[in-house]
Design a protein around this motif. Structure first.
Motif, short mmCIF file in Angstrom:
data_model
loop_
_atom_site.label_atom_id
_atom_site.label_comp_id
_atom_site.label_asym_id
_atom_site.label_seq_id
_atom_site.Cartn_x
_atom_site.Cartn_y
_atom_site.Cartn_z
N VAL A 344 40.94 40.59 33.02
CA VAL A 344 42.29 40.14 32.42
C VAL A 344 42.55 39.51 31.14
O VAL A 344 43.40 39.75 30.55
N ALA A 345 41.61 38.35 31.30
CA ALA A 345 41.77 37.57 30.06
C ALA A 345 41.51 38.11 28.80
O ALA A 345 42.18 37.93 27.73
N SER A 346 40.72 39.18 28.70
CA SER A 346 40.20 39.83 27.45
C SER A 346 41.32 41.23 27.21
O SER A 346 41.22 41.69 26.30
N GLY A 347 42.33 41.32 28.10
CA GLY A 347 43.24 42.39 27.86
C GLY A 347 42.64 43.63 28.17
O GLY A 347 43.42 44.68 27.67
N ARG A 348 41.83 43.70 28.84
CA ARG A 348 41.26 45.18 29.17
C ARG A 348 41.87 46.02 30.19
O ARG A 348 41.63 47.00 30.29
N VAL A 349 42.77 45.31 30.84
CA VAL A 349 43.73 45.82 31.74
C VAL A 349 45.22 45.58 31.49
O VAL A 349 45.47 44.13 31.48
N THR A 350 46.31 46.74 31.48
CA THR A 350 47.48 46.03 31.34
C THR A 350 48.26 45.45 32.73
O THR A 350 47.54 45.56 33.70
N ALA A 351 49.44 44.74 32.26
CA ALA A 351 50.02 44.29 33.66
C ALA A 351 50.26 45.25 34.65
O ALA A 351 50.48 45.12 35.96
N ARG A 352 50.59 46.54 34.31
CA ARG A 352 51.00 47.58 35.01
C ARG A 352 49.76 48.04 35.99
O ARG A 352 50.08 48.55 37.05
N ARG A 353 48.62 47.95 35.36
CA ARG A 353 47.43 48.38 36.03
C ARG A 353 46.76 47.23 36.99
O ARG A 353 45.89 47.50 37.71
N LEU A 354 47.27 46.12 36.44
CA LEU A 354 46.62 44.89 37.33
C LEU A 354 47.00 44.72 38.71
O LEU A 354 46.29 44.48 39.41
N VAL A 355 48.49 45.18 38.83
CA VAL A 355 48.94 44.93 40.14
C VAL A 355 48.10 45.96 41.11
O VAL A 355 47.98 45.72 42.48
N PRO A 356 48.08 47.24 40.83
CA PRO A 356 47.25 48.13 41.79
C PRO A 356 45.83 47.47 42.10
O PRO A 356 45.25 47.67 43.07
N ALA A 357 45.27 47.15 40.87
CA ALA A 357 43.71 46.80 41.15
C ALA A 357 43.83 45.59 42.18
O ALA A 357 43.09 45.56 42.97
N CYS A 358 44.85 44.56 41.96
CA CYS A 358 44.96 43.57 42.89
C CYS A 358 45.15 44.01 44.32
O CYS A 358 44.54 43.41 45.33
N VAL A 359 45.90 44.93 44.41
CA VAL A 359 46.43 45.56 45.93
C VAL A 359 45.17 46.29 46.58
O VAL A 359 44.80 45.72 47.74
N VAL A 360 44.18 46.83 45.74
CA VAL A 360 43.02 47.38 46.31
C VAL A 360 42.17 46.41 46.85
O VAL A 360 41.47 46.34 47.65
N GLY A 361 41.99 45.41 45.75
CA GLY A 361 41.10 44.10 46.05
C GLY A 361 41.46 43.56 47.52
O GLY A 361 40.80 43.02 48.25
N ALA A 362 42.91 43.24 47.64
CA ALA A 362 43.32 42.59 48.57
C ALA A 362 43.22 43.53 50.03
O ALA A 362 42.82 42.99 51.12
N VAL A 363 43.16 44.87 49.77
CA VAL A 363 42.97 45.55 50.92
C VAL A 363 41.35 45.67 51.38
O VAL A 363 41.26 45.60 52.73
N VAL A 364 40.73 45.64 50.62
CA VAL A 364 39.03 45.46 50.77
C VAL A 364 38.84 44.23 51.61
O VAL A 364 38.18 44.03 52.34
N THR A 365 39.69 42.99 50.78
CA THR A 365 39.41 41.72 51.45
C THR A 365 39.61 41.61 53.01
O THR A 365 39.17 41.08 53.84
N GLY A 366 41.06 42.07 53.14
CA GLY A 366 41.46 42.41 54.53
C GLY A 366 40.75 43.14 55.54
O GLY A 366 40.47 42.83 56.67
N VAL A 367 40.14 44.31 54.93
CA VAL A 367 39.32 45.02 55.83
C VAL A 367 37.82 44.35 56.20
O VAL A 367 37.48 44.30 57.37
N THR A 368 37.36 43.75 55.20
CA THR A 368 36.14 43.09 55.34
C THR A 368 36.25 41.68 56.08
O THR A 368 35.07 41.19 56.71
#
Length: 499
Positions: A344-368
């Motif tokens: 994120v710091a290096s700008g390799r992901v846009t703000a629009r794509r960051l939200v879905p990535a965080c949602v995926v990560g949150a779902v994985v954390t919730g499941v585990t």
């Protein structure tokens, strides 16, 4: 007015909506002030969670001689200004011949003040919880408060850390905050701090010198070439020295105990290389490491620092090293989340794509959360004391302080604070022949070592073991005391934990 704790894009958004730069600066100060305590509060919350989980498991006799008992004996030895002996590993066994972890001597003062296995659990919970703070602060600087909270909660609740906390105590707990500090500094291009924080890793465990080498190589690639290469050489040399010289010197058989088994001559190099990627559980482990980050970690070169750990694990003949059990992935969690923040710091992901990535990560954390140990804290059985545990505590209380004891795995961890304890599965080899243990205690419901031949002999003993008298047997737990040839109980005070 500038504030290093506020991300650049946040300032730009505020100034672009019609506010003056001064107004944006004031707002930044307010936001930073509100956030300043948040990383410490999140870390404090996880410290409480970690400590409650490990302490309740220990109170329920779910901790084990292998490994909480061993590490307690190590730290106890250091607190007595002795070499790190562990009778659970064998008679007069210096554990510097097993793994190289002199950093544990730093815990000796705490153990001296509070001589209990719980002291190690408190230290472990504090070390791992602290590692949340650098990651959250960096994430806040990069993308603001919401991203920082996502990083802090997802990292703190990650399955790799949960497995470390639930499986007793391990020296890699010291590596987790060091890696967090080092990699966050590297991501910010604070190269001096990054390299200096990495250096103590060589004192935590012998393989972590290769991780130091990887951090040095990354610094040489992205920052100061000479300093990075020097640290890389130092890390590789430290691992070589520890595995080839120090560990064999202290090991009873004169070699490093964990070299892979020799490969059959008919196995070609290509086949050997292919074995590092098979069976599929190894791919599942890799997936599980990056999935909690919403796969953001895959877009940063920092994730490559995980390769040395993955390499030794996947080339190991021990199947336990391949999967997601035990504590082996704890050191990979700060690497994965530092890589995610760096993406994120290096700008390799846009703000629009960051939200879905965080949602995926949150779902994985919730499941585990529900598939890994942290969820045990919400289960009623975690807080209930079973009749079997009460019986075990009653029988353990009959063993006097300072005695020598051979105990089954889960009971051993309950005795190491106040007795010299060996593993009953090593009986009668657990002590020198002239000094057999004064007491034996075995729980036939302890399934942590189902192949324990000595334990099975204890189960079948009717009513005694040669040289011992059955003192009590309740709920599958048998307590024996050593007797003389005349049948009198031996009442020697036991031998010390060190020669």
């Amino acid at each position: 007015m500038n504030n290093p704790n506020l991300s650049v894009d946040t300032l730009q958004r505020r100034t672009s909506t019609g506010g003056t730069e001064e107004t944006a600066g004031i707002s930044a100060e307010v936001a930073a002030g509100k956030f300043r305590k948040s990383p410490h509060l999140i870390a404090g919350a996880f410290f409480t969670v970690y400590l409650l989980l490990s302490a309740r498991r220990h109170a329920a006799n779910l901790s084990t001689g292998y490994d909480l008992g061993i590490f307690t004996q190590i730290v106890k030895s250091y607190s007595e200004l002795s070499a790190p002996y562990s009778p659970l590993k064998g008679p007069d066994y210096n554990t510097l011949g097993d793994h190289f972890h002199p950093v544990l001597a730093l815990l000796a003062p705490a153990y001296r003040a509070f001589p209990s296995s719980y002291t190690l659990l408190v230290c472990q919970a504090a070390l791992v919880a602290f590692s949340v703070i650098p990651l959250m602060k960096w994430a806040h600087d990069v993308r603001g408060r919401k991203f920082a909270y996502w990083v802090g909660v997802s990292y703190g609740a990650s399955w790799g850390l949960a497995k470390l906390i639930s499986f007793d105590f391990h020296e890699v707990a010291v590596a987790v905050p060091l890696l967090s500090l080092s990699l966050c500094a590297a991501g910010r291009q604070r190269w001096r701090a990054a390299l200096l924080w990495s250096l103590p890793l060589v004192l935590v465990k012998e393989d972590l010198g290769l991780t130091v080498a990887a951090i040095g190589a990354y610094a040489a690639w992205k920052g100061p070439r000479v300093a990075g290469l020097a640290v890389a050489a130092f890390g590789a040399a430290a691992t070589a020295l520890e595995m080839l010289v120090i560990l064999p010197y202290f090991n009873p058989v004169g070699k490093f105990a964990y070299w892979p088994a020799p490969t059959p001559e008919e196995t070609g190099l290509l086949m050997q290389a292919a074995e590092a990627f098979w069976p599929p559980v190894k791919w599942l482990t890799v997936l599980m490491i990056v999935a909690p980050t919403g796969f953001l970690a895959l877009r940063s070169p920092i994730v490559l620092i995980a390769l040395p750990t993955l390499a030794w694990r996947f080339t190991s003949p021990n199947p336990f090293h391949w999967g997601t059990d035990f504590h082996y992935s704890a050191v990979l969690m700060p690497i994965a989340f530092a890589a995610a923040v760096h993406t994120v710091a290096s700008g390799r992901v846009t703000a629009r794509r960051l939200v879905p990535a965080c949602v995926v990560g949150a779902v994985v954390t919730g499941v585990t959360f529900f598939t890994h140990p942290l969820h045990e804290l919400v289960l009623p059985r975690t807080w209930a004391e079973s009749a079997h545990v009460r019986t075990a505590d009653e029988l353990l209380a009959k063993i006097p302080d300072g005695a020598t004891v051979a105990a089954s795995n889960q009971l051993a961890a309950q005795l190491v604070d106040r007795a010299t304890v060996s593993e009953i599965c090593l009986f009668p080899r657990s002590f020198p022949p002239s000094e057999p243990p004064q007491w034996l205690i075995y729980d036939d419901k302890d399934m942590s070592d189902p192949d324990c031949a000595a334990g099975k002999a204890m189960e079948a003993a009717t009513p005694d073991v040669p040289g011992y008298r059955l003192t009590d047997r309740q709920d599958g737990i048998s307590l024996f005391t050593r007797v003389t040839d005349e049948g009198q109980a031996v009442s020697d005070p036991g031998r010390p934990d060190r020669p």
